[in-house]
Design an enzyme around this catalytic site. Sequence first.
Site, PDB file in Angstrom:
ATOM      1  CD  GLU A  34      -2.887  -0.535   2.566  1.00 32.28           C
ATOM      2  OE1 GLU A  34      -3.057   0.654   2.924  1.00 32.28           O
ATOM      3  OE2 GLU A  34      -3.325  -1.498   3.209  1.00 32.28           O
ATOM      4  CG  ASP A  45      -4.469   6.467   8.357  1.00 33.59           C
ATOM      5  OD1 ASP A  45      -4.407   5.235   8.242  1.00 33.59           O
ATOM      6  OD2 ASP A  45      -4.743   7.220   7.407  1.00 33.59           O
TER       7      ASP A  45
END
Length: 246
Positions: A34, A45
């Site tokens: 990724e 996140d």
Amino acid sequence: MKNLVAYITSGYPEKSFTIDLALALGESGVDTLELGVAFSDPVADGPLIEKANHKALELGFKFSHLLEISREVAPKIDTLWMGYFNSFYQQNMDKLIPLAKEIGVNGLIIPDVPHEEALLYKELFHTNEVANISFVAPTDSPQRIQTIVKDAQKFIYMVAYTGITGSGVAEDLLPFLATIKQYTQTPVYVGFGVNEKTAKNKVKGADGVIVGSAFINILLQEKLSYQEKIQKCSHLAKMIKEEINS
């Protein structure tokens, strides 16, 4: 064989480092990479990835850098772009998805786009054979899970708990995994809070794990040289790949 997906923040600390790290991870057991697109407000996140995002932006990260990195990396390791929708939308999705296909990028992970909105781009992704990775979470009802995974491509990103990435919160994922697998043959990968200590437990019943904060934690250690960071990340990848397959 269970798969390992690794997230790294593109362009942090610099473009050439990201390329070297990506290729090293590919040689160390990482099946899918990724490439994170730095964003000013990465709401899904944890603090480590958020910090790396901000640092990458401070160092001048631009979307063009992601493209340059991808051209070097995608031919050698299965590559996805992970980012927030605004980053991609600004590039014009009608042009960006064909470009991703041309470069060799196999999918996008966009955590802030609900399933219903993602359907607007279904034909664009399908025509270009680029996956738009689907998310499922423990808060989703069985009916919603069935709807989300119906046309899931490549793999399903299973959120390991209700929160943000980087936490080691423990929970029994097996009932949730069983529910998902009732409705799909698409592989299910567990993300959020996966590291060398939790990977073996979290992968039970799943087809792979997604690891981000554990790698970013190494990249943020400023006392380490670039080579030391690559060595530590490679060692971590090998360790986790062995754990999830032992």
